[in-house]
Design an enzyme around this catalytic site. Structure first.
Site, PDB file in Angstrom:
ATOM      1  N   TYR A 198       1.107  -1.335  -0.055  1.00  0.00           N
ATOM      2  CA  TYR A 198       0.076  -0.297   0.001  1.00  0.00           C
ATOM      3  C   TYR A 198       1.162   1.420   0.320  1.00  0.00           C
ATOM      4  O   TYR A 198       2.233   0.931  -0.182  1.00  0.00           O
ATOM      5  CB  TYR A 198      -0.846   0.035   1.317  1.00  0.00           C
ATOM      6  CG  TYR A 198      -2.320  -1.156   0.631  1.00  0.00           C
ATOM      7  CD1 TYR A 198      -2.654  -1.116   0.066  1.00  0.00           C
ATOM      8  CD2 TYR A 198      -2.025  -2.139   1.972  1.00  0.00           C
ATOM      9  CE1 TYR A 198      -3.819  -2.389  -0.607  1.00  0.00           C
ATOM     10  CE2 TYR A 198      -3.440  -2.975   2.084  1.00  0.00           C
ATOM     11  CZ  TYR A 198      -4.270  -3.412   0.703  1.00  0.00           C
ATOM     12  OH  TYR A 198      -5.053  -4.129   0.722  1.00  0.00           O
TER      13      TYR A 198
ATOM     14  N   GLY B 296      -4.711 -13.911  11.578  1.00  0.00           N
ATOM     15  CA  GLY B 296      -5.699 -13.419  10.804  1.00  0.00           C
ATOM     16  C   GLY B 296      -6.598 -14.580  10.478  1.00  0.00           C
ATOM     17  O   GLY B 296      -7.676 -15.007  10.818  1.00  0.00           O
ATOM     18  N   ARG B 297      -6.138 -14.683   9.089  1.00  0.00           N
ATOM     19  CA  ARG B 297      -7.476 -16.633   9.031  1.00  0.00           C
ATOM     20  C   ARG B 297      -7.505 -17.893  10.019  1.00  0.00           C
ATOM     21  O   ARG B 297      -8.293 -17.932  10.262  1.00  0.00           O
ATOM     22  CB  ARG B 297      -6.254 -17.332   7.843  1.00  0.00           C
ATOM     23  CG  ARG B 297      -6.450 -15.768   6.171  1.00  0.00           C
ATOM     24  CD  ARG B 297      -5.880 -16.834   5.360  1.00  0.00           C
ATOM     25  NE  ARG B 297      -4.215 -17.181   6.210  1.00  0.00           N
ATOM     26  CZ  ARG B 297      -3.125 -17.070   5.171  1.00  0.00           C
ATOM     27  NH1 ARG B 297      -3.328 -17.941   4.090  1.00  0.00           N
ATOM     28  NH2 ARG B 297      -2.282 -17.747   5.681  1.00  0.00           N
TER      29      ARG B 297
END
Ligand SMILES: Cc1cc2nc3c(=O)[nH]c(=O)nc-3n(C[C@H](O)[C@H](O)[C@H](O)COP(=O)(O)O)c2cc1C
Ligand code: SF4
Length: 656
Positions: free
Chosen positions: A179, A324-325
């Site tokens: 980003y 996260g997952r």
């Protein structure tokens, strides 16, 4: 019962990020879920998701990256923090997390050249006019003018102010995953010739200006974190020395904590490593960073279980683990580990379905957790009346149906006609790098048995069984079978015959996965979908020469782009596999096979001795038809492949 204090003493020790005291060392990693309102505000459905994460026991919840500027929005339904109008919704979000017993951190982000044109309506911006080469969009970005850079810094600062006003306990600046801040820092995307580009000092300038101004805005005591990509894995990208220098400079700028991730949208396999990848691939680089700074460090990436997490902490490579997952698959992992119930944890299998769903714009659900992303809507409630439920089939759909029915308080019997549970997953897991698929079966089986479901192996559900048991409900999860050959006699080329003494064996894919092939001669896989690729990988791993003939242009086209990539990369890298796309099998002739490509050109492949027709999966529905005829008043519920062959994701969703 296990003693959690002994099993995971570090994981469940108190920790600190700046002035924030945390009850354990588990951070719930930000995950965009496409659950926001199109205007960027928080929805009710979103609250259900973060509440579950908090109740699951992680100490610090980071919901997802919040866009600080409409021009930096990455997805249509991403949450925003770009406007004061977002604050009331974010207050509700913080309240939901705190009610669940966790602290909450706002990740603030500008997508830069990775922003989504459909969501922003404007040309993306970046340090330099270089588009990225990723799975999706890669429009030419407009180079940010000098004056606009000040605007970016001001937007980060304003977002941090809103985060504090909304009740967040900490702010995390998103400097990772390609980003905007990562784009300025990386020499691959930053070719500026002004003071924001060039050498390390210039490339660090924007990340540091943002960190300093956010720190100024928040005051000295407010916890400030920075997430960064330590490994880009790209030619002309970041080197570790650059990253270490940035970490030291961030510390000097007042950042309290570094969260170590990897990858950009150009190397997204590093952001979300798949089941084919190593476990905890970023732990070592986090250790390098930790040695170089005096502030806290956490690490993210395929930390799939509490043992791995504990080991990372024990080895001193990080102070916290970020998941996260792993928590998408089971938000209750921390609580289960703490209570000595680690075997009940539903494991993330690294299938990347969630990543692919994010790209579709739909809710980010999960293959193994039928409630993820729809927690409130799928809350499992005790049934008013206890029923007897018969589940036919022990694949993922049948197991999930049995599990949910048992949780609702019903009396459940599951019958599986073979001697093992798991259905087709047992075979799929034999493909190279895909053994983790079995983790789902093991965890479902363990949960189903713990819930008291009666499991009958070697038992086929038929009319007698139903008459004898008289169940109230029958779930038919009998799966799919491999139908008749696609290599019928008529497929032999006109006038063609196999040379005397030559025979071409035929195996169905399950046989090929289970028993392999002696490797003599060439094996031809007819169809390069996910199943065909799995069979090809398996036979090639056993040493055979394999060709895959796919009429379409994409291999494993029945998987999403992110899930497909690692499987296809692995397969195409094998020297003993040849792939023909846009090609169909005409038939067998002489000493082998005849293929026809999209230009109508014929090609003879000699020496084919095995044919595996990939796509002959047909729902096993004959049982459904005969039972509904025989018991017209019985409630039958088809689930999974028996209502159309698809994948594990659909099986589990339907099973629930
Ligand atoms: C569906 C999805 C959405 C994600 N969204 C974000 C995000 O908003 N911000 C972020 O920093 N990382 C995001 N990530 C990356 C995760 O936070 C995490 O770094 C990555 O999944 C690796 O950790 P894991 O193996 O524990 O999942 C996302 C990952 C997935 C799969
Ligand atoms: S969808 Fe697959 S990769 Fe994503 S959290 Fe669930 S199991 Fe893990």
């Amino acid at each position: 019962m296990n003693d959690p204090e002994n099993n995971y003493p570090r994981l469940f020790s108190e920790g600190r990020i700046g002035s924030l005291r945390l009850k354990n060392r588990i951070i719930s990693s930000p995950m965009e879920k496409n659950l926001g309102d199109p205007d960027g505000s928080v929805t009710r459905r979103y609250l259900g998701n973060v509440r579950a994460r908090a109740e699951g026991g992680a100490a610090l919840i980071c919901p997802e990256d919040l866009y600080i500027d409409p021009g930096g929005k990455g997805n249509m339904l991403q949450l925003g923090i770009h406007d004061d109008a977002m604050i009331p919704g974010l207050q509700r979000l913080c309240g939901a997390v705190k009610d669940g017993g966790a602290a909450v951190v706002a990740e603030i982000n500008h997508g830069g050249r990775q922003a989504l044109l459909a969501a922003t309506g404007t040309q993306p911006v970046g340090p330099s006019p270089i588009p990225f080469e990723g799975f999706r969009h890669g429009e030419m970005p407009r180079e940010l003018a000098r004056g606009e850079i000040e605007g970016v810094v001001a937007s980060f600062e304003a977002a941090a102010k809103r985060a504090r006003a909304a009740g967040f306990d900490a702010v995390m600046i998103h400097g990772a995953h390609g980003y905007l801040l990562n784009q300025f820092f990386s020499p691959r995307s930053n070719r500026r010739e002004d003071e924001y580009g060039g050498g390390l000092e210039g490339r660090m300038r924007l990340p540091l200006e943002v960190a300093k101004s956010v720190r100024r805005e928040l005051g000295d005591d407010f916890p400030l974190m920075y997430r960064l990509t330590a490994v880009e894995g790209l030619e002309g990208g970041l080197e570790l020395d650059d990253v270490l220098a940035l970490c030291r400079a961030l510390e000097a700028a007042g950042v309290d904590h570094i969260d170590v991730s990897a990858g950009t949208y150009e190397s997204s396999a590093l952001i979300t490593p798949s089941m084919e990848a190593a476990i905890a691939p970023n732990a070592d680089v986090a250790g390098e960073i930790k040695k170089g700074v005096g502030i806290g460090v956490s690490v993210v990436g395929r930390i799939m279980d509490p043992d791995t997490a504990e080991e990372i902490l024990r080895s001193g490579r990080a102070d916290f683990v970020t998941m996260g997952r792993t928590l998408h698959a089971d938000p209750y992992l921390p609580r289960k580990a703490l209570e000595g119930r680690a075997e009940d944890i539903r494991p993330c299998i690294g299938c990347l379905k969630c990543s692919d769903l994010l790209g579709t714009g739909g809710p980010v659900l999960c293959t193994v957790n039928s409630r993820a992303g729809q927690e409130e809507e799928t809350r499992i409630r005790r049934a008013g009346a206890v029923k007897s439920v018969l589940v036919a089939g022990g694949g993922p759909a049948g197991l999930e149906a049995a599990r949910v029915a048992a949780l609702r308080g019903h009396r459940v019997t599951l019958m599986e006609m073979s001697g093992e549970l798991g259905g087709q997953v047992r075979y799929a897991a034999k493909a190279p790098g895909r053994a983790d698929l079995m983790l789902l079966v093991q965890s479902l089986e363990s949960e189903v048995r713990n819930l008291g479901v009666e499991v009958c192996l070697w038992t086929r559900v038929d009319g007698d069984e139903i008459r004898g048991r008289a169940p109230d409900e029958v779930v038919l999860a009998t799966g799919a079978l491999f139908g008749s050959s696609r290599v019928p006699d008529g497929a032999m080329l006109a006038g063609g015959e196999l040379t005397p003494g030559v025979s071409i064996a035929e195996l169905d894919p399950m046989d090929a996965m289970a028993n392999g092939w002696d490797g003599r001669g060439l094996a031809l896989i007819q169809g390069g979908g996910m199943r065909g690729c799995a069979v090809a990988g398996r036979l090639a791993e056993l040493g055979g020469e394999v060709i895959v003939v796919e009429p379409g242009e994409t291999l494993a086209g029945d998987l999403g782009p992110r899930a497909r990539a690692p499987m296809v990369e692995k397969l195409t890298a094998r020297r003993n596999v040849k792939i023909f796309v846009n090609t169909s099998l005409e038939g067998f002739d002489g000493d082998g096979a005849v293929l026809r490509n999209e230009n109508n050109e014929l090609r003879r492949i000699k020496g084919v001795r095995l044919a595996v027709p990939e796509s002959l999966v047909e729902p096993r529905i004959e049982i459904f038809a005969s039972l509904t005829d025989e018991f017209p008043h019985m409630n039958f519920h088809p689930a999974g492949d028996c209502s159309g062959p698809r994948g594990i994701f659909e099986a589990v969703q339907e099973g629930a």
